[in-house]
Design an enzyme around this catalytic site. Structure first.
Site, PDB file in Angstrom:
ATOM      1  N   HIS B 263      60.205  81.007  -7.821  1.00 40.36           N
ATOM      2  CA  HIS B 263      60.156  81.105  -6.535  1.00 40.36           C
ATOM      3  C   HIS B 263      59.140  80.066  -5.694  1.00 40.36           C
ATOM      4  O   HIS B 263      59.673  79.233  -5.485  1.00 40.36           O
ATOM      5  CB  HIS B 263      60.842  82.011  -6.204  1.00 40.36           C
ATOM      6  N   GLU B 264      57.734  81.228  -5.594  1.00 40.62           N
ATOM      7  CA  GLU B 264      57.012  80.726  -5.103  1.00 40.62           C
ATOM      8  C   GLU B 264      55.742  79.442  -5.323  1.00 40.62           C
ATOM      9  O   GLU B 264      56.179  78.674  -4.368  1.00 40.62           O
ATOM     10  CB  GLU B 264      55.702  81.550  -4.611  1.00 40.62           C
ATOM     11  N   HIS B 267      58.801  76.224  -3.548  1.00 40.59           N
ATOM     12  CA  HIS B 267      57.726  76.037  -2.711  1.00 40.59           C
ATOM     13  C   HIS B 267      56.183  75.512  -2.395  1.00 40.59           C
ATOM     14  O   HIS B 267      56.365  74.720  -1.960  1.00 40.59           O
ATOM     15  CB  HIS B 267      57.248  77.331  -1.543  1.00 40.59           C
ATOM     16  N   GLU B 293      63.815  76.419   0.700  1.00 41.06           N
ATOM     17  CA  GLU B 293      63.979  77.074   0.116  1.00 41.06           C
ATOM     18  C   GLU B 293      65.050  76.613  -1.241  1.00 41.06           C
ATOM     19  O   GLU B 293      65.250  76.686  -2.358  1.00 41.06           O
ATOM     20  CB  GLU B 293      65.607  77.748   0.775  1.00 41.06           C
TER      21      GLU B 293
END
EC number: 3.4.17.19
Lengths: 497, 497
Positions: B263-264, B267, B293
């Site tokens: 997830h990170e 980003h 997101e």
């Protein structure tokens, strides 16, 4: 507190926050930052430094200083000292024209890169033209800053306010007279390999663990500090409650990380013990590089290389590193950590020869500033002094004149503070011992509270409230004095050699 | 470039440096800082933020904006967009009176502490008066900011410029209709324990090592990034060349660190691939929270929880963790990472039920802003919606209404961006796949270059140059559209359940 004083304190607190923030940018740059972040980080550092500089040298500082009625304040109060300290720095920073300061940054940035290459190639000629510009600018700088007796005074004062060239030379004369014969005698004896036990299998994680144990006993507050890796060890702080040290580990050599950690812890103890009221003020930091170095050298050398220290710690060290130390007794280990070996690289020098590296640099700096030595003749002058003081000659300029970063950074007048630190470390330690002879016994029990307490009371808590010499006089009853240090070296090393 | 434009860019670059510096202070605070540094760090953050805010909202920004001759610039040029972006933010930030902004900081700081305690005690009544003040101020804020249709629009626009309440509600209606029946059906089937393989002995260092392998294949540039530990994972950047992610490891549960890392990384890929020309400008960051997101959710879920992904990575994972995975085949593992289990805590929710957590919060926020729901009635309203959408009820307020930090931070309008991200992730991914059907096969070979390249070209490189909807329309040929996302969820989970 008067309103003007309150406004001044707020203004200075803002500047202090900016400076601490720049400190964090720099700490991160040297310990955490991914390599690719370098150029944006340089911009960020430049921006924060510029804003801080503009705020400090702006009209607001002067008008707030003028608005405070100093007559209302007791001369020894924190507020009175805050004001005189700030006024001095304000006036000093306004002496350098903005264009000169900007040119300094550019020249330094470029020279820094060239120096790195030149050192890698052991080729002084690459660096020479840059150093010529630097020396010229340093000479100009002394004119801007002004001085009473000697242009080098102006440079010394950037790092050690109040120190004169005459004093520094006098101090080194004593040191030279007291130690060069001993150094040359030891050099003539040849290397007896007594430092061999320090080389061997020293796993990094165990080194770290042992170092931490010592710093806890020294009194370093890990709740307000941390330790990281960096190529060149340093201590950095962002207020008294966040004081960080860094270390470089060599898995085959115990000394660099162990004594480096003790050294940086000495710096850290100073910053952690400044009294809370001075936090976020310009007084909330050590008063000079020399006094700072007195703390690091004391905990590294006078304490960390003493017999009582190792009487307590050695069994633990031996148990931690059974392979290299199983057959090394305490006395042999004590001799190993105090081995004297004239060597080419300052940062690896032993306690006795270290100051001769400094003496050499200071004499060369003075000659360059006076104009009696040309940059082109520097390598030769370096090697000649190396031979005279240490009895050895560098094989090339990387081992010689190119080894330090300071000149590429235009930091003339900085080197002597290392030796000032050594001198002050003994003067302060002797005073503490005279008042508390039990300190040696405490050390044998791994306790350092009385020594730290004495330093906290007489040195640490005051931050920059007192000028270096004033602080030392208050603490020891007299001005800086090389005699105790010379005596310390002679006694210690006469017994060892 | 005109002189005025150049001056504007310099001015904005200074502000950007300050903001990135504040970012480093915050990153350090959450990953490195010793505990004792907290209060001084708060002062430093406040100082840097204040200076940045003063510089941006000061007259200089407006006069430089006015001095640029926009007619000279092509409307789609970076410079024209830089100016309209800056003017919008300038006008928006000048709408809030300084006293209101100062009060916001104070209320937030206090409410944050109270919320922590209230959550620890599972006692909403402690937090209630603070939340009442916050809701009142949020309503005031909508008046200062202004809006066309609905006061909640003003709040949404803080995070997703251009989004209206009507659009958001329409989108959630589609989601509700498309997924609630499926969720309730799965809930009724009861827990079949299919996620059991994710719980077991997963040593932290091995988790870290495996996660790193995936991020390298994703294309995360470790030369311009790093990974650290933090209580709440986040991605932080100080320019495109220094983009850092953080992770929290649970040695007995594989999911949090693995999918948190993916997830990170999503980003981070966005920030690392913004084109260099936008660095140090206000356009040099992702255009909105929702678009951001979309990238994190895509790499975490659409890619990271897909069969092709695990067809490549599973044998390596199994070899890395033989103990918990020896008897788990690929298909069973794929089912484990896609287990649906209606649960109380949003941040631990699965892909299907996640949006219902968001829907619940958005509906409550709208009612609070409209004044149709009183803060005192919030816990009851929360629990009722939890039952309606997920079929479960919290045992206490810590598991319910007190679980998120956002309201204590006055961040109303923020939650919907999580779901917008989910919706956009599929819309973008489907478009990329339509243009490059080979992406699935590449994934089966552990290659992600075509997918990343498409995102870089259509999303990443542009930074904030285009408004969210403009960017999405340029990339996919149409406005934000929930249909592909609903279809994705239905197809994927109908096959799994």
């Amino acid at each position: 507190m008067s309103q003007a004083l309150e406004q001044l304190r707020d203004h200075l607190a803002t500047i202090r926050d900016l400076n601490h923030t720049a400190g964090l940018l720099a700490w991160d740059q040297r310990t955490q930052m991914p390599r690719g972040g370098a150029s944006t980080r340089a911009e960020q550092l430049a921006t924060i430094s510029r804003i801080s500089h503009e705020l400090f040298t702006g009209e607001k500082t002067l008008s707030l200083l003028d608005a405070v009625d100093v007559a209302d304040l007791s001369p020894d109060s924190d507020d009175a000292r805050l004001i005189s300290h700030t006024r001095y720095n304000y006036e000093r920073s306004s002496k350098l024209p903005a264009e000169f300061v900007a040119k300094q940054s550019r020249v330094r940035a470029l020279a820094g890169k060239v120096w790195e290459d030149a050192r890698a190639n052991a080729d002084f000629s690459q660096f020479q033209p840059h150093l010529e510009t630097i020396v010229e600018m340093v000479r100009e700088q002394t004119q801007f800053l002004g001085y009473d007796e000697h242009p080098y005074d102006a440079l010394l004062n950037s790092y050690e306010r109040g120190l004169t060239t005459k004093q520094a030379l006098g101090l080194f004369d004593e040191l030279k007279a007291g130690t060069v014969p001993l150094v040359l005698k030891i050099a003539a004896m040849g290397d007896d390999g007594r430092d061999a036990p320090l080389h061997g299998n020293y796993p990094e994680a165990l080194q770290e663990q042992f170092g931490k144990k010592v710093t806890v006993r020294y009194g370093y507050d890990w709740n307000r500090g941390r330790q990281d890796r960096s190529t060149h060890p340093f201590c950095s702080n962002f207020g008294r409650n966040d004081v960080r040290i860094t270390t470089r580990f060599n898995p085959n050599w115990l000394s660099p990380a162990l004594f480096g950690t003790l050294h940086e812890t000495g710096h850290a103890l100073y910053e952690q013990n400044i009294k809370p009221e001075l936090d976020r003020t310009p007084l909330g930091r050590g008063t000079s590089l020399g006094v700072h170095e007195s703390q690091s050298r004391m905990w590294e050398n006078i304490v960390g290389r003493s017999r009582p220290f190792w009487e307590f710690f050695y069994s633990d060290l031996q148990a931690t590193f059974p392979e290299p130390l199983a057959n090394v007794d305490l006395e042999r280990f004590y001799r190993a950590v105090n081995a004297v070996k004239p060597s080419l690289i300052r940062v690896e020098a032993d306690e006795l020869t270290y100051n001769l590296h400094i003496l050499l640099r200071m004499e060369l700096e003075i000659a360059l500033v006076e104009g009696t030595l040309k940059v082109a003749d520097l390598p030769e002058a370096w090697n000649a002094k190396m031979q005279a003081y240490l009895g050895i000659t560098p094989a090339n300029d990387a081992e010689g004149v190119l080894q330090d970063i300071h000149w590429s950074g235009m930091m003339f007048g900085y080197f002597p503070t290392y030796t000032i630190g050594n001198v002050l470390s003994v003067q302060l330690f002797d005073t503490a011992i005279a008042q508390h002879p039990e300190i040696w016994d405490e050390m044998r029990r791994g306790e350092f509270g009385t020594l730290l307490g004495w330093m906290r009371e007489h040195i640490h808590q005051h931050g920059s409230k007192f000028l270096p010499n004033e602080l030392i006089t208050r603490a020891t009853g007299r001005s800086m004095d090389a005699a105790p240090y010379v005596k310390y070296l002679q006694t210690k090393f006469a017994e060892l050699y």
